[in-house]
Write a protein that holds these residues in place. Sequence first.
Motif, PDB file in Angstrom:
ATOM      1  N   THR A 125      54.282 -41.308  19.200  1.00  0.00           N
ATOM      2  CA  THR A 125      53.083 -42.145  19.168  1.00  0.00           C
ATOM      3  C   THR A 125      53.370 -43.504  19.795  1.00  0.00           C
ATOM      4  OG1 THR A 125      52.303 -41.024  17.181  1.00  0.00           O
ATOM      5  CG2 THR A 125      51.315 -43.152  17.663  1.00  0.00           C
ATOM      6  N   LYS A 126      54.505 -44.102  19.418  1.00  0.00           N
ATOM      7  CA  LYS A 126      54.876 -45.409  19.979  1.00  0.00           C
ATOM      8  C   LYS A 126      55.073 -45.316  21.482  1.00  0.00           C
ATOM      9  CE  LYS A 126      57.127 -47.235  15.853  1.00  0.00           C
ATOM     10  NZ  LYS A 126      58.423 -47.441  15.201  1.00  0.00           N
ATOM     11  N   ALA A 127      55.744 -44.240  21.941  1.00  0.00           N
ATOM     12  CA  ALA A 127      55.986 -44.060  23.376  1.00  0.00           C
ATOM     13  C   ALA A 127      54.661 -43.886  24.115  1.00  0.00           C
ATOM     14  CB  ALA A 127      56.881 -42.844  23.614  1.00  0.00           C
ATOM     15  N   GLY A 128      53.730 -43.135  23.514  1.00  0.00           N
ATOM     16  CA  GLY A 128      52.416 -42.929  24.127  1.00  0.00           C
ATOM     17  C   GLY A 128      51.631 -44.224  24.226  1.00  0.00           C
ATOM     18  N   MET A 129      51.701 -45.039  23.187  1.00  0.00           N
ATOM     19  CA  MET A 129      50.994 -46.324  23.183  1.00  0.00           C
ATOM     20  C   MET A 129      51.595 -47.264  24.232  1.00  0.00           C
ATOM     21  SD  MET A 129      50.365 -46.825  19.102  1.00  0.00           S
ATOM     22  CE  MET A 129      49.614 -48.440  19.208  1.00  0.00           C
ATOM     23  N   ALA A 130      52.931 -47.254  24.357  1.00  0.00           N
ATOM     24  CA  ALA A 130      53.592 -48.102  25.355  1.00  0.00           C
ATOM     25  C   ALA A 130      53.191 -47.672  26.764  1.00  0.00           C
ATOM     26  CB  ALA A 130      55.106 -48.033  25.184  1.00  0.00           C
ATOM     27  N   ALA A 131      53.130 -46.344  26.983  1.00  0.00           N
ATOM     28  CA  ALA A 131      52.733 -45.835  28.297  1.00  0.00           C
ATOM     29  C   ALA A 131      51.287 -46.202  28.600  1.00  0.00           C
ATOM     30  CB  ALA A 131      52.918 -44.317  28.348  1.00  0.00           C
ATOM     31  N   ALA A 132      50.409 -46.117  27.590  1.00  0.00           N
ATOM     32  CA  ALA A 132      48.994 -46.477  27.776  1.00  0.00           C
ATOM     33  C   ALA A 132      48.862 -47.964  28.075  1.00  0.00           C
ATOM     34  CB  ALA A 132      48.190 -46.104  26.533  1.00  0.00           C
ATOM     35  N   ALA A 133      49.643 -48.790  27.368  1.00  0.00           N
ATOM     36  CA  ALA A 133      49.605 -50.237  27.595  1.00  0.00           C
ATOM     37  C   ALA A 133      50.062 -50.567  29.016  1.00  0.00           C
ATOM     38  CB  ALA A 133      50.476 -50.956  26.571  1.00  0.00           C
ATOM     39  N   ALA A 134      51.074 -49.832  29.505  1.00  0.00           N
ATOM     40  CA  ALA A 134      51.575 -50.060  30.862  1.00  0.00           C
ATOM     41  C   ALA A 134      50.504 -49.726  31.901  1.00  0.00           C
ATOM     42  CB  ALA A 134      52.825 -49.218  31.109  1.00  0.00           C
ATOM     43  N   LYS A 138      44.258 -50.494  26.135  1.00  0.00           N
ATOM     44  CA  LYS A 138      44.582 -51.079  24.838  1.00  0.00           C
ATOM     45  C   LYS A 138      44.353 -50.056  23.752  1.00  0.00           C
ATOM     46  CE  LYS A 138      43.772 -55.905  25.933  1.00  0.00           C
ATOM     47  NZ  LYS A 138      43.015 -57.104  25.614  1.00  0.00           N
ATOM     48  N   GLY A 139      45.283 -50.033  22.815  1.00  0.00           N
ATOM     49  CA  GLY A 139      45.150 -49.115  21.684  1.00  0.00           C
ATOM     50  C   GLY A 139      44.218 -49.683  20.641  1.00  0.00           C
ATOM     51  N   GLY A 140      43.928 -48.908  19.667  1.00  0.00           N
ATOM     52  CA  GLY A 140      43.067 -49.373  18.583  1.00  0.00           C
ATOM     53  C   GLY A 140      42.709 -48.213  17.692  1.00  0.00           C
ATOM     54  N   ARG A 141      42.389 -48.528  16.463  1.00  0.00           N
ATOM     55  CA  ARG A 141      42.028 -47.477  15.521  1.00  0.00           C
ATOM     56  C   ARG A 141      40.589 -47.044  15.750  1.00  0.00           C
ATOM     57  NH1 ARG A 141      43.788 -49.111   9.595  1.00  0.00           N
ATOM     58  NH2 ARG A 141      43.214 -46.941   9.283  1.00  0.00           N
ATOM     59  N   PRO A 142      40.303 -45.761  15.543  1.00  0.00           N
ATOM     60  CA  PRO A 142      38.924 -45.306  15.693  1.00  0.00           C
ATOM     61  C   PRO A 142      38.031 -45.895  14.605  1.00  0.00           C
ATOM     62  CG  PRO A 142      40.296 -43.566  14.775  1.00  0.00           C
ATOM     63  CD  PRO A 142      41.199 -44.694  15.148  1.00  0.00           C
TER      64      PRO A 142
END
Length: 197
Positions: A125-134, A138-142
């Motif tokens: 999950t952390k790796a996916g969020m970092a890749a999305a941020a790159a 931006k991440g966020g809760r539904p």
Amino acid sequence: MASLGYARVSTVEQNADLQTRALKDAGCQKVYTDHGVSGTKAKRPQLDKLLEHARAGDELVVWKLDRLGRNTRQLLDLIDHLESEGVHFRSLTEGIATTGPMGKAMLTVMSAFAQLERDQLAERTKAGMAAAAARGRKGGRPAVTPETEKVRQAGQYRHAGLNPPEIAKLLGLSRATVYRYLSLSAAEGNYGAPPHA
């Protein structure tokens, strides 16, 4: 004490006769069968019905562990729920029973693997969020829905030490639904997390 069997096949075309026969041969007085229900789904009508009817001293019997759940965490949560209700568990193929020391030792090993599963999920999950941020996302809760709010509340009550039947009464839900919500809450790691706007 009643032995209650549970059988499940993933598609409507599949046949549960092999499981049903094995469960009856093992002494099950009644067998609950879900047809066309995947092991990854939290909602399994016949399993929910079995859990509603099971009483302290009864035994839930499955032909194989994966009939009860594909996910180790889901399986352990259900067995924990059964134990809290005084209901025993037995898997015929693996020879695991919660009444014996060997079965409990096996469940401890499975619990360790479940923790590893959770840790790996958190890393992915952390790796996916970092890749999305790159990529500029931006991440966020539904958004909170009535169901996600109940999931959060169930997790908080469990974290506070309440057992599933007590949580069910507080939230006005069935025990089976509470079990499902606790499983979702544990998977999201949101015990005690405050609601967001």
